[in-house]
Design an enzyme around this catalytic site. Structure first.
Site, short mmCIF file in Angstrom:
data_model
loop_
_atom_site.label_atom_id
_atom_site.label_comp_id
_atom_site.label_asym_id
_atom_site.label_seq_id
_atom_site.Cartn_x
_atom_site.Cartn_y
_atom_site.Cartn_z
N LYS A 13 0.84 -1.21 0.00
CA LYS A 13 0.00 0.00 0.00
C LYS A 13 0.87 1.26 0.00
O LYS A 13 0.66 2.16 -0.80
CB LYS A 13 -0.93 0.02 1.22
CG LYS A 13 -1.88 -1.19 1.27
CD LYS A 13 -2.83 -1.12 2.44
CE LYS A 13 -2.17 -1.19 3.81
NZ LYS A 13 -1.44 -2.44 4.08
N ARG A 88 -10.17 0.90 8.92
CA ARG A 88 -9.58 -0.37 9.28
C ARG A 88 -10.64 -1.35 9.80
O ARG A 88 -10.34 -2.49 10.09
CB ARG A 88 -8.57 -0.10 10.38
CG ARG A 88 -7.44 -1.04 10.46
CD ARG A 88 -6.30 -0.52 9.69
NE ARG A 88 -5.10 -1.28 9.88
CZ ARG A 88 -3.93 -0.88 9.43
NH1 ARG A 88 -3.80 0.25 8.79
NH2 ARG A 88 -2.87 -1.64 9.61
N ARG A 127 11.63 -5.75 4.84
CA ARG A 127 11.37 -4.31 4.70
C ARG A 127 12.30 -3.48 5.58
O ARG A 127 12.55 -3.81 6.72
CB ARG A 127 9.93 -3.99 5.09
CG ARG A 127 9.71 -2.48 5.17
CD ARG A 127 8.30 -2.06 5.19
NE ARG A 127 7.54 -2.64 6.28
CZ ARG A 127 6.23 -2.49 6.39
NH1 ARG A 127 5.56 -1.82 5.47
NH2 ARG A 127 5.60 -3.03 7.40
N ARG A 160 10.94 -1.93 11.18
CA ARG A 160 9.83 -1.57 12.07
C ARG A 160 9.67 -2.58 13.19
O ARG A 160 9.83 -3.78 12.97
CB ARG A 160 8.53 -1.48 11.26
CG ARG A 160 8.30 -0.09 10.71
CD ARG A 160 7.17 0.00 9.74
NE ARG A 160 5.93 -0.66 10.11
CZ ARG A 160 4.83 -0.60 9.36
NH1 ARG A 160 4.82 0.11 8.23
NH2 ARG A 160 3.73 -1.24 9.72
N ARG A 171 -0.86 -9.28 13.07
CA ARG A 171 -1.42 -8.26 12.17
C ARG A 171 -2.26 -8.90 11.07
O ARG A 171 -3.30 -8.36 10.69
CB ARG A 171 -0.28 -7.44 11.55
CG ARG A 171 0.37 -6.50 12.56
CD ARG A 171 1.74 -6.04 12.11
NE ARG A 171 1.71 -5.22 10.92
CZ ARG A 171 2.77 -5.04 10.14
NH1 ARG A 171 3.93 -5.61 10.41
NH2 ARG A 171 2.67 -4.27 9.08
P1 AP5 Z 1 4.80 -1.61 1.85
O1 AP5 Z 1 4.47 -0.79 0.65
O2 AP5 Z 1 5.53 -0.98 2.97
O3 AP5 Z 1 3.48 -2.37 2.37
P2 AP5 Z 1 2.21 -1.84 3.14
O4 AP5 Z 1 1.02 -2.52 2.57
O5 AP5 Z 1 2.21 -0.34 3.17
O6 AP5 Z 1 2.51 -2.46 4.57
P3 AP5 Z 1 2.30 -1.91 6.03
O7 AP5 Z 1 3.03 -2.91 6.91
O8 AP5 Z 1 2.75 -0.49 6.17
O9 AP5 Z 1 0.79 -2.02 6.21
P4 AP5 Z 1 0.00 -2.08 7.51
O10 AP5 Z 1 -1.38 -1.89 7.01
O11 AP5 Z 1 0.26 -3.27 8.35
O12 AP5 Z 1 0.65 -0.90 8.37
P5 AP5 Z 1 0.14 0.56 8.80
O13 AP5 Z 1 1.34 1.41 8.76
O14 AP5 Z 1 -1.08 1.00 8.10
O15 AP5 Z 1 5.65 -2.88 1.33
C1 AP5 Z 1 6.17 -3.83 2.24
C2 AP5 Z 1 7.57 -4.27 1.77
O16 AP5 Z 1 7.45 -4.96 0.52
C3 AP5 Z 1 8.54 -3.09 1.51
O17 AP5 Z 1 9.81 -3.51 1.90
C4 AP5 Z 1 8.48 -2.89 -0.01
O18 AP5 Z 1 9.69 -2.36 -0.52
C5 AP5 Z 1 8.23 -4.32 -0.50
N1 AP5 Z 1 7.43 -4.36 -1.72
C6 AP5 Z 1 6.36 -3.58 -2.03
N2 AP5 Z 1 5.85 -3.94 -3.23
C7 AP5 Z 1 6.60 -4.99 -3.66
C8 AP5 Z 1 6.56 -5.81 -4.83
N3 AP5 Z 1 5.65 -5.63 -5.78
N4 AP5 Z 1 7.46 -6.81 -4.94
C9 AP5 Z 1 8.41 -7.02 -3.98
N5 AP5 Z 1 8.52 -6.25 -2.86
C10 AP5 Z 1 7.61 -5.27 -2.70
O19 AP5 Z 1 -0.32 0.30 10.33
C11 AP5 Z 1 0.61 -0.07 11.33
C12 AP5 Z 1 -0.10 -0.14 12.66
O20 AP5 Z 1 -0.64 1.15 13.02
C13 AP5 Z 1 -1.30 -1.09 12.72
O21 AP5 Z 1 -0.94 -2.41 12.97
C14 AP5 Z 1 -2.10 -0.47 13.89
O22 AP5 Z 1 -1.52 -0.80 15.12
C15 AP5 Z 1 -1.90 1.02 13.67
N6 AP5 Z 1 -2.92 1.62 12.83
C16 AP5 Z 1 -2.75 2.21 11.61
N7 AP5 Z 1 -3.91 2.66 11.12
C17 AP5 Z 1 -4.85 2.35 12.03
C18 AP5 Z 1 -6.26 2.54 12.07
N8 AP5 Z 1 -6.93 3.13 11.07
N9 AP5 Z 1 -6.93 2.09 13.17
C19 AP5 Z 1 -6.28 1.51 14.19
N10 AP5 Z 1 -4.95 1.29 14.19
C20 AP5 Z 1 -4.23 1.71 13.13
#
Ligand code: AP5
Length: 216
Positions: A13, A88, A127, A160, A171
């Site tokens: 994402k 979420r 990552r 992270r 997660r």
């Molecule tokens: P990346 O693009 O970083 O993936 P992502 O989908 O953004 O992953 P996240 O881990 O950030 O998502 P998440 O939803 O768990 O975390 P969030 O920050 O929202 O790619 C991942 C890796 O793969 C990278 O190394 C990249 O280079 C590689 N990659 C990408 N595309 C590729 C490809 N095509 N091929 C190969 N490699 C590739 O949330 C974190 C925490 O915050 C949650 O767990 C929760 O505690 C809290 N939180 C956030 N939002 C809320 C909410 N709305 N409500 C409650 N809690 C919340």
């Protein structure tokens, strides 16, 4: 253009959001980045969120919804936005409707990325993220030009705290239980497009752009 990017942790994402932001000139609003920013800055929100985020659980809805309400009211979000990580769960989706209704806006697109659990674990365990600007890298698939240094801003790259294997498992379970049902919620409204998130970054980017230009 007002859009939500859904998908499990590690589906890409944040990576894809950067391309959409550049292509369409809309802000990328990531609730995860906002929470990590608050944690790094040691704000009261950051203190409350740290343990929850590091454990792979969702912070309370009211904590995050107020931040999103404020952010969507900012001048740069008037022409559009890409929401990543919000909503979420169903409660947050309903809150988003209320926020947007108050601004006289509605969502145009919800794109949901799909990826196998095995690929998710491979992506998350490799990552590395920039401490300064949040740009994502991957030790194998998207390495920085200089080890440990961000290509964009020269910041330090770190792993992270929630990318430890036991937290990734948590997660994924939270995503299936709370977030995945949003697919049906937005499908019912006719604004959901499902995107295969396997393959290279550019391949997936083309799928997203095609969907956003009505060809997906
Ligand atoms: P990346 O693009 O970083 O993936 P992502 O989908 O953004 O992953 P996240 O881990 O950030 O998502 P998440 O939803 O768990 O975390 P969030 O920050 O929202 O790619 C991942 C890796 O793969 C990278 O190394 C990249 O280079 C590689 N990659 C990408 N595309 C590729 C490809 N095509 N091929 C190969 N490699 C590739 O949330 C974190 C925490 O915050 C949650 O767990 C929760 O505690 C809290 N939180 C956030 N939002 C809320 C909410 N709305 N409500 C409650 N809690 C919340």
């Amino acid at each position: 253009m007002r859009l939500v990017l859904l998908g499990p942790p590690g589906a890409g994402k944040g990576t894809q959001a950067a391309a959409v932001k550049d292509r369409f000139g809309i802000p990328h609003i990531s609730t995860g980045d906002m929470l990590r920013g608050a944690i790094a800055a040691g704000t009261p929100l950051g203190w409350k969120a740290k343990q929850i985020v590091d454990g792979g659980n969702l912070v309370p809805d009211e904590m995050i919804t107020e931040i999103v309400r404020e952010r969507l009211g900012a001048p740069d979000a008037k022409r559009g936005f890409l929401l990543d990580g919000y909503p979420r769960n169903l409660g947050q989706a309903k809150s988003l409707d209320i926020i947007l209704g108050g601004l006289g806006q509605k969502l145009d697109f919800v794109l949901c990325l799909h990826l196998s659990d095995a690929e998710i674990v491979a992506r998350l365990s490799g990552r590395r993220t920039c401490d300064a600007c949040g740009a994502p890298f991957h030790v194998a698939s998207a390495p920085p030009k200089a080890a440990g240094v961000c290509d964009s801003c020269g910041g330090k790259l770190s792993q992270r705290a929630d990318d430890r294997e036991e937290v990734i498992v948590r997660r994924l379970a939270v995503y299936q239980a709370k977030t995945a049902p949003l697919g049906a919620f937005y499908k019912e409204r006719g604004i959901l497009t499902e995107i295969d998130a396997t393959g290279g970054v550019l391949e997936i980017q083309e799928r997203l752009f095609a969907a956003l230009s009505g060809g997906g």
